[in-house]
Design an enzyme around this catalytic site. Structure first.
Site, PDB file in Angstrom:
ATOM      1  N   GLU A  28       0.879  -1.357   0.152  1.00 43.92           N
ATOM      2  CA  GLU A  28       0.054   0.075  -0.063  1.00 43.92           C
ATOM      3  C   GLU A  28       0.991   1.107  -0.078  1.00 43.92           C
ATOM      4  O   GLU A  28       1.497   1.424   1.049  1.00 43.92           O
ATOM      5  CB  GLU A  28      -0.865   0.060   1.203  1.00 43.92           C
ATOM      6  CG  GLU A  28      -1.996  -1.186   1.278  1.00 43.92           C
ATOM      7  CD  GLU A  28      -2.742  -1.229   2.459  1.00 43.92           C
ATOM      8  OE1 GLU A  28      -2.089  -0.737   3.609  1.00 43.92           O
ATOM      9  OE2 GLU A  28      -3.904  -1.971   2.478  1.00 43.92           O
ATOM     10  N   HIS A  62      13.016  23.169  -4.046  1.00 40.02           N
ATOM     11  CA  HIS A  62      11.888  24.004  -4.320  1.00 40.02           C
ATOM     12  C   HIS A  62      10.843  24.111  -3.354  1.00 40.02           C
ATOM     13  O   HIS A  62      10.564  23.439  -2.486  1.00 40.02           O
ATOM     14  CB  HIS A  62      11.142  23.167  -5.601  1.00 40.02           C
ATOM     15  CG  HIS A  62      11.967  22.962  -6.795  1.00 40.02           C
ATOM     16  ND1 HIS A  62      11.774  22.079  -7.648  1.00 40.02           N
ATOM     17  CD2 HIS A  62      13.073  23.831  -7.319  1.00 40.02           C
ATOM     18  CE1 HIS A  62      12.736  22.132  -8.505  1.00 40.02           C
ATOM     19  NE2 HIS A  62      13.671  23.133  -8.333  1.00 40.02           N
ATOM     20  N   LYS A  72       3.868  17.674  -0.625  1.00 41.20           N
ATOM     21  CA  LYS A  72       4.285  16.654  -1.682  1.00 41.20           C
ATOM     22  C   LYS A  72       4.277  15.512  -0.709  1.00 41.20           C
ATOM     23  O   LYS A  72       5.173  15.200   0.327  1.00 41.20           O
ATOM     24  CB  LYS A  72       5.641  16.907  -2.169  1.00 41.20           C
ATOM     25  CG  LYS A  72       5.272  18.241  -3.178  1.00 41.20           C
ATOM     26  CD  LYS A  72       6.874  18.645  -3.563  1.00 41.20           C
ATOM     27  CE  LYS A  72       6.818  19.864  -4.479  1.00 41.20           C
ATOM     28  NZ  LYS A  72       8.008  20.204  -4.793  1.00 41.20           N
ATOM     29  N   TYR A 132       5.079  12.146  -7.360  1.00 41.71           N
ATOM     30  CA  TYR A 132       4.579  13.247  -6.430  1.00 41.71           C
ATOM     31  C   TYR A 132       3.186  13.635  -6.456  1.00 41.71           C
ATOM     32  O   TYR A 132       2.465  13.669  -7.262  1.00 41.71           O
ATOM     33  CB  TYR A 132       5.457  14.589  -6.727  1.00 41.71           C
ATOM     34  CG  TYR A 132       6.691  14.802  -7.459  1.00 41.71           C
ATOM     35  CD1 TYR A 132       7.562  15.439  -6.584  1.00 41.71           C
ATOM     36  CD2 TYR A 132       6.992  14.281  -8.815  1.00 41.71           C
ATOM     37  CE1 TYR A 132       8.924  15.619  -7.247  1.00 41.71           C
ATOM     38  CE2 TYR A 132       8.059  14.682  -9.419  1.00 41.71           C
ATOM     39  CZ  TYR A 132       9.120  15.089  -8.526  1.00 41.71           C
ATOM     40  OH  TYR A 132      10.331  15.342  -9.223  1.00 41.71           O
TER      41      TYR A 132
END
Length: 209
Positions: A28, A62, A72, A132
């Site tokens: 999972e 970033h 993210k 992502y």
């Protein structure tokens, strides 16, 4: 599925349970219940991205303007990357600190980077693929970067590939030209710690209501 908060608060390493047999492996990769229990709110998925990188490619550091910034949930289904999170929140007790997690196709860990934190990774072999799950869509005008070679942050980037060959760091022109952490702070680009904490508290309160 196990969650471990990193030394940069509001970032987690996620280790899944893997079930293997002669056919292969099942796991999972994301599960809302355990995620919300660990983080305090669900993942509000707005966009999913994927990148493929040659060995030595560094992407980041970033981050995006808050609100809404961009959280993210990052995985590496093929290859290997050293994934790095940086505390860029002005006023944070851990401002400038970084931590890392090895994401690869062996342990199949993930990393969750909350809103208001910086994110980067270095590919450790050719064709490393990163996926992502993002809490906000890409918005060019709200996206910013910090130079991954910033001495103030001081990230120790890998010097060898996953199989031990010398690694040459490769940056995009945009990332190479990005300001250092202190310069970005002085330019007013970075989020404040208090602002981020209020934003996260509101998300957790909405979840528990």
């Amino acid at each position: 599925m196990e969650f471990r908060e990193l030394t940069v608060p509001d970032a987690w390493e996620i280790t899944p349970r893997q079930f293997g047999d002669p056919r292969g492996v099942f796991l999972e990769a994301f599960k809302e219940g355990p995620f919300a229990e660990a983080v305090g709110h669900p993942l509000d998925l707005k966009q999913a991205n994927s990148s493929v990188s040659a060995a030595g490619v560094v992407r980041g550091i970033h981050f995006a303007d808050l609100p809404p910034s961009q959280a993210k949930y990052v995985m590496c289904p093929r290859g290997a990357v050293l994934d790095v999170v940086v505390d860029i929140r002005v006023g944070s007790p851990t401002f400038g600190r970084w931590d890392s997690v090895l994401l690869d196709d062996v342990d199949r860990r993930a990393i969750y980077v909350s809103e208001g934190l910086g994110h980067a990774f270095c590919s450790l072999e050719d064709d490393s693929t990163v996926v992502y799950l993002c809490s906000a869509p890409y918005a060019p005008g709200r996206e910013h970067g910090i130079n991954p070679a910033c001495r103030t942050v001081g990230i120790t980037w890998p010097e060898t590939t996953r199989d031990g060959r010398p690694l040459e760091v490769r940056l995009s022109e945009k990332d190479a030209a990005a300001p250092g952490l202190n310069e970005a702070r002085d330019q007013g680009l970075l989020p404040s710690y208090d602002e981020v904490q209020r934003f996260l508290a509101d998300k957790r309160a909405a979840h528990s209501a």
